[in-house]
Write a protein that holds these residues in place. Structure first.
Motif, PDB file in Angstrom:
ATOM      1  N   ASP A   5       0.843  -1.192   0.000  1.00  0.00           N
ATOM      2  CA  ASP A   5       0.000   0.000   0.000  1.00  0.00           C
ATOM      3  C   ASP A   5       0.883   1.248   0.000  1.00  0.00           C
ATOM      4  O   ASP A   5       1.941   1.280   0.640  1.00  0.00           O
ATOM      5  CB  ASP A   5      -0.890  -0.011   1.245  1.00  0.00           C
ATOM      6  N   ILE A   6       0.471   2.268  -0.724  1.00  0.00           N
ATOM      7  CA  ILE A   6       1.249   3.509  -0.768  1.00  0.00           C
ATOM      8  C   ILE A   6       1.072   4.315   0.521  1.00  0.00           C
ATOM      9  O   ILE A   6       2.037   4.809   1.101  1.00  0.00           O
ATOM     10  CB  ILE A   6       0.844   4.358  -1.986  1.00  0.00           C
ATOM     11  N   MET A   7      -0.181   4.422   0.986  1.00  0.00           N
ATOM     12  CA  MET A   7      -0.472   5.252   2.161  1.00  0.00           C
ATOM     13  C   MET A   7      -0.289   4.430   3.437  1.00  0.00           C
ATOM     14  O   MET A   7      -1.222   3.811   3.948  1.00  0.00           O
ATOM     15  CB  MET A   7      -1.897   5.793   2.069  1.00  0.00           C
ATOM     16  N   LEU A   8       0.934   4.426   3.945  1.00  0.00           N
ATOM     17  CA  LEU A   8       1.255   3.727   5.178  1.00  0.00           C
ATOM     18  C   LEU A   8       1.630   4.736   6.258  1.00  0.00           C
ATOM     19  O   LEU A   8       2.144   5.813   5.950  1.00  0.00           O
ATOM     20  CB  LEU A   8       2.432   2.769   4.960  1.00  0.00           C
ATOM     21  N   PRO A   9       1.403   4.420   7.522  1.00  0.00           N
ATOM     22  CA  PRO A   9       1.844   5.318   8.593  1.00  0.00           C
ATOM     23  C   PRO A   9       3.364   5.335   8.677  1.00  0.00           C
ATOM     24  O   PRO A   9       4.024   4.319   8.451  1.00  0.00           O
ATOM     25  CB  PRO A   9       1.220   4.684   9.843  1.00  0.00           C
ATOM     26  N   GLY A  10       3.926   6.501   8.987  1.00  0.00           N
ATOM     27  CA  GLY A  10       5.382   6.586   9.053  1.00  0.00           C
ATOM     28  C   GLY A  10       5.979   6.566   7.658  1.00  0.00           C
ATOM     29  O   GLY A  10       5.703   7.431   6.825  1.00  0.00           O
ATOM     30  N   MET A  11       6.786   5.561   7.368  1.00  0.00           N
ATOM     31  CA  MET A  11       7.407   5.418   6.056  1.00  0.00           C
ATOM     32  C   MET A  11       6.353   5.019   5.028  1.00  0.00           C
ATOM     33  O   MET A  11       5.690   3.993   5.165  1.00  0.00           O
ATOM     34  CB  MET A  11       8.501   4.338   6.124  1.00  0.00           C
ATOM     35  N   ASP A  12       6.174   5.834   3.972  1.00  0.00           N
ATOM     36  CA  ASP A  12       5.140   5.513   2.993  1.00  0.00           C
ATOM     37  C   ASP A  12       5.601   4.422   2.026  1.00  0.00           C
ATOM     38  O   ASP A  12       6.765   4.007   2.026  1.00  0.00           O
ATOM     39  CB  ASP A  12       4.696   6.759   2.234  1.00  0.00           C
ATOM     40  N   GLY A  13       4.652   3.948   1.215  1.00  0.00           N
ATOM     41  CA  GLY A  13       4.936   2.842   0.306  1.00  0.00           C
ATOM     42  C   GLY A  13       5.995   3.161  -0.722  1.00  0.00           C
ATOM     43  O   GLY A  13       6.752   2.277  -1.144  1.00  0.00           O
ATOM     44  N   PHE A  14       6.067   4.418  -1.168  1.00  0.00           N
ATOM     45  CA  PHE A  14       7.106   4.807  -2.118  1.00  0.00           C
ATOM     46  C   PHE A  14       8.493   4.593  -1.515  1.00  0.00           C
ATOM     47  O   PHE A  14       9.392   4.048  -2.158  1.00  0.00           O
ATOM     48  CB  PHE A  14       6.946   6.274  -2.531  1.00  0.00           C
ATOM     49  N   SER A  15       8.664   5.036  -0.267  1.00  0.00           N
ATOM     50  CA  SER A  15       9.960   4.887   0.399  1.00  0.00           C
ATOM     51  C   SER A  15      10.300   3.424   0.616  1.00  0.00           C
ATOM     52  O   SER A  15      11.459   3.005   0.448  1.00  0.00           O
ATOM     53  CB  SER A  15       9.951   5.624   1.746  1.00  0.00           C
ATOM     54  N   VAL A  16       9.294   2.632   0.966  1.00  0.00           N
ATOM     55  CA  VAL A  16       9.512   1.196   1.162  1.00  0.00           C
ATOM     56  C   VAL A  16       9.926   0.539  -0.154  1.00  0.00           C
ATOM     57  O   VAL A  16      10.863  -0.261  -0.212  1.00  0.00           O
ATOM     58  CB  VAL A  16       8.239   0.526   1.719  1.00  0.00           C
ATOM     59  N   CYS A  17       9.228   0.884  -1.231  1.00  0.00           N
ATOM     60  CA  CYS A  17       9.540   0.331  -2.544  1.00  0.00           C
ATOM     61  C   CYS A  17      10.978   0.653  -2.936  1.00  0.00           C
ATOM     62  O   CYS A  17      11.712  -0.208  -3.442  1.00  0.00           O
ATOM     63  CB  CYS A  17       8.567   0.876  -3.586  1.00  0.00           C
ATOM     64  N   ARG A  18      11.394   1.889  -2.694  1.00  0.00           N
ATOM     65  CA  ARG A  18      12.756   2.302  -3.035  1.00  0.00           C
ATOM     66  C   ARG A  18      13.778   1.471  -2.262  1.00  0.00           C
ATOM     67  O   ARG A  18      14.782   1.019  -2.820  1.00  0.00           O
ATOM     68  CB  ARG A  18      12.938   3.786  -2.727  1.00  0.00           C
ATOM     69  N   LYS A  19      13.530   1.239  -0.974  1.00  0.00           N
ATOM     70  CA  LYS A  19      14.463   0.450  -0.168  1.00  0.00           C
ATOM     71  C   LYS A  19      14.517  -1.003  -0.640  1.00  0.00           C
ATOM     72  O   LYS A  19      15.598  -1.620  -0.682  1.00  0.00           O
ATOM     73  CB  LYS A  19      14.071   0.523   1.309  1.00  0.00           C
ATOM     74  N   ILE A  20      13.370  -1.557  -0.999  1.00  0.00           N
ATOM     75  CA  ILE A  20      13.343  -2.942  -1.479  1.00  0.00           C
ATOM     76  C   ILE A  20      14.123  -3.070  -2.776  1.00  0.00           C
ATOM     77  O   ILE A  20      14.894  -4.018  -2.981  1.00  0.00           O
ATOM     78  CB  ILE A  20      11.894  -3.424  -1.672  1.00  0.00           C
TER      79      ILE A  20
END
Length: 248
Positions: A55-70
């Motif tokens: 999901d893009i709209m996550l609390p704290g770190m958003d989905g975009f940031s998570v995707c970039r880290k992955i």
């Protein structure tokens, strides 16, 4: 072998719904409600995960940031979820390396179809019997098995899983015009939809990664009304020395 999917969404009902539906369809499911918890768990069991629903709209770190880290550590397929109908979300998701995108609300059946389409692209079973390991075009060398793209200067070109699949399709069909529907079917498991920009964005991003001028591309050219074509010679071989011999 049962495939394991990681669902990342802060909505308890959505996580429970998807877990029940996907397990009913023979997937194993693990889940997290936020990006930090997901990343901690992915670092532990990432090798077991066959696909991420993020999901893009996550609390704290958003989905975009998570995707970039992955994408810095893995090319595992990622399907992004969003409650927004904004095209910007689609473009940003693809730029960060997501492999597909679906807007809320959605039916579990539709998501399941997308999951199966994405996984077909990454499944090595059922592929044509004759596929070369190494491809060479312009100043680039591609290793299909290691999923690496390098330049003559030794620079690594970072591609998402979906972008690598798209490049591979072009490399296997040099000089052939590929229609939008054909590309979409081969890379996403379905025909392109009217007004859909997914393919345009992906082509644009691949051109950028290959340093191909978007205004006047020389590698991946647009054939108006027909599709796209890889307009360069491609050498193919199973061993590096065979590839070098073909170039001499």
């Amino acid at each position: 072998m049962v495939k394991k999917i990681f669902v990342v969404d802060d909505d308890d009902k959505i996580r429970a719904l998807l877990q029940a539906y996907l397990e009913k369809n023979n997937f194993q499911v693990v889940s997290a409600a936020d990006g930090e918890s997901f990343l901690a768990e992915f670092n532990r069991i990432g090798d077991e995960i066959s696909l991420i629903i993020l999901d893009i709209m996550l609390p704290g770190m958003d989905g975009f940031s998570v995707c970039r880290k992955i994408r810095n550590i893995s090319d595992v397929p990622i399907i992004m979820l969003t409650a927004s109908a904004e095209e910007t979300d689609l473009v940003v998701s693809l730029e960060l390396g997501a492999d597909d995108y679906i807007a809320k609300p959605f039916s579990p059946r539709t998501l399941l179809a997308r999951i199966k389409a994405v996984q077909r692209r990454f499944d090595t079973h059922g592929q044509p019997p004759r596929r070369y390991r190494y491809y060479r075009f312009k100043q680039f060398t591609v290793d299909r098995i290691e999923r690496l793209v390098t330049t003559d200067q030794g620079e690594y070109i970072s591609l998402s899983g979906g972008d690598f699949q798209l490049l591979q399709l072009f490399l296997e069909n040099p000089g052939k015009i590929l229609s939008r529907d054909e590309i979409s079917e081969q890379t996403r498991g379905r025909e392109s939809q009217p007004l859909e920009r997914y393919l345009d964005v992906q082509i644009s991003r691949l051109r950028q990664r290959l340093q191909d001028d978007g205004k006047s591309p020389q590698l991946i050219k647009t054939v108006r009304g027909s599709g796209y074509i890889l307009a360069t010679d491609v050498a193919m071989a199973d061993q590096p020395d065979e590839l070098r011999a073909l170039q001499e």
